[in-house]
Scaffold this motif. Structure first.
Motif, mmCIF file in Angstrom:
data_model
loop_
_atom_site.group_PDB
_atom_site.id
_atom_site.type_symbol
_atom_site.label_atom_id
_atom_site.label_comp_id
_atom_site.label_asym_id
_atom_site.label_seq_id
_atom_site.Cartn_x
_atom_site.Cartn_y
_atom_site.Cartn_z
ATOM 1 N N GLU A 234 -39.939 58.670 52.203
ATOM 2 C CA GLU A 234 -38.553 59.178 52.642
ATOM 3 C C GLU A 234 -37.825 58.677 53.865
ATOM 4 O OE1 GLU A 234 -37.428 61.781 50.626
ATOM 5 O OE2 GLU A 234 -39.213 61.487 49.056
ATOM 6 N N GLY A 236 -36.596 56.001 54.818
ATOM 7 C CA GLY A 236 -35.688 55.168 54.489
ATOM 8 C C GLY A 236 -35.887 53.769 55.088
ATOM 9 N N ARG A 293 -30.159 57.249 54.480
ATOM 10 C CA ARG A 293 -30.717 58.288 53.982
ATOM 11 C C ARG A 293 -29.618 59.186 53.300
ATOM 12 N NH1 ARG A 293 -33.666 61.840 56.358
ATOM 13 N NH2 ARG A 293 -35.427 61.950 54.828
ATOM 14 N N PRO A 298 -33.719 60.239 49.014
ATOM 15 C CA PRO A 298 -33.739 59.194 50.045
ATOM 16 C C PRO A 298 -34.989 58.217 49.374
ATOM 17 C CG PRO A 298 -33.324 61.045 51.433
ATOM 18 C CD PRO A 298 -33.623 61.526 49.903
#
Length: 365
Positions: A234, A236, A293, A298
């Motif tokens: 998550e 990125g 993101r 994401p």
């Protein structure tokens, strides 16, 4: 992002040396530690640069264009730094983050092991809590980047039985992370792996034999490593950045060769170069989108960025080899190293096969 020309030259020359020796270059590692780059993912209040995923991706891409082995080592260092910043206790953050920022501590992740599968769901390495509250780690990790030269290892082990879960994703319940100092006598690195690509990344095995650590060395809640792992995707930060750097380096090598031969005057040559440039730019755009993101999911964008960028890098390198012809068909050709490094990105966790599986799992039957 621009680097000092002397530093860039050191990194590039080390890539050539390591491609032959299969070992990390001590001078390049020392230069990386002293460069200030390792502070990228550490919050400012702990002496870092306070960079986000976009900053991490840019640094990794630039490094990969010079030395992909150093880039993947830096990527792992950034990943550990970020996990400590997010999940560490105040004591852990105060002790470790300043050292991670100034380069005196180089971090590595030790998650993979034979038989665990790409998703790390069948980890056999264990940690058993003793009566005095300490933990004893036993097991072996494979394909650990920065093995033998890291000062700190983030180790994934099993501390309890897995609970019922859907069986998808990365990691599973019952797993826990520990931060293990390289000086721990129970941790033994082994660089017997002889890789085709990323040969200077010090990727090897790490064995834990009655490796005793304190409960203060545990990162995050006991048995909930999967939550920390999910946060990595998550964030990125993406290995696609390594692939973009490699692809850009291969494209620049090809253009320089064609310019030297006068090939850029040919419409045919220029026409073949355009789609390669487009592939590099599209891969970079995907990596930038992951770092920003900005999408509704994401984590999924990060997976797509790794898949797209690594496949683009291989395509660019292969087409460059065709266009170089006999000039690229030598052991000394830099393109062969770049192609091997591009292939290596696809095999790094999460592997491209696992990325595809994770993406496909989101589609209902």
């Amino acid at each position: 992002m621009d680097l000092d020309p002397r530093l860039a030259r050191t990194f590039r020359e080390a890539a050539i040396t390591s491609a032959v020796s299969g070992r990390p270059d001590p001078g390049a590692l020392a230069a990386l530690r002293a460069s200030g780059l390792l502070a990228t993912a550490v919050p400012r209040e702990y002496g870092g640069a306070g960079g986000d995923a976009s900053d991490v991706n840019r640094v990794v891409e630039r490094l990969a264009g010079l030395n992909a082995s150093l880039a993947i080592m830096a990527f792992q260092h950034f990943a550990v730094s970020s996990r400590i910043a997010e999940w560490g206790t105040e004591e852990q953050k105060g002790k470790l983050l300043p050292a991670l920022a100034d380069g005196s501590c180089l971090a590595a992740s030790a998650w993979s092991e034979q038989g665990a599968g790409a998703a790390k769901r069948n980890v056999s390495s264990t940690a058993v809590r003793g009566a005095d509250g300490t933990w004893v780690l036993d097991g072996a990790k494979s394909f650990t980047t920065t093995a033998s030269v890291a000062d700190l290892y983030l180790v994934l082990v099993r501390t309890g039985p897995p609970q019922d879960d859907p069986g998808s994703g990365y990691g599973t319940s019952g797993q826990t992370f520990f931060l293990v100092d390289a000086c721990n006598p129970g941790l033994v690195p082994d660089l017997s792996l002889d890789l085709v690509g990323m040969r200077g990344s010090a990727t090897g095995f790490v064995t834990m034999r009655e490796c005793v650590v304190g409960d203060t060395d545990r990162l995050g809640p006991e048995g909930h490593a999967a939550r920390i792992i999910a946060g990595v995707r998550e964030s990125g930060a993406t290995l696609g950045a390594v692939a973009v750097g490699v692809a850009q380096a291969a494209f620049e090598l090809l253009v320089a060769h064609q310019r030297k031969r006068g090939g850029l005057a040919s419409p045919v040559v220029r026409d073949r170069l355009v789609p390669l440039a487009t592939r590099v730019e599209s891969a970079r755009a995907m990596v930038e989108r992951a770092g920003a993101r900005s999408s509704s999911d994401p984590g999924m964008t990060t997976l797509h960025s790794k898949l797209h960028a690594s496949e683009a890098a291989e395509t660019v390198c292969l087409e460059a080899a065709r266009m170089l012809g006999s000039a690229g068909y030598t052991v000394a050709s830099e393109l062969n190293r770049l192609l091997a490094d591009a292939r290596a990105v696809a095999l790094m966790g999460p592997t491209n096969d696992l990325c595809r599986e994770l993406v496909a799992s989101t589609w209902p039957n």
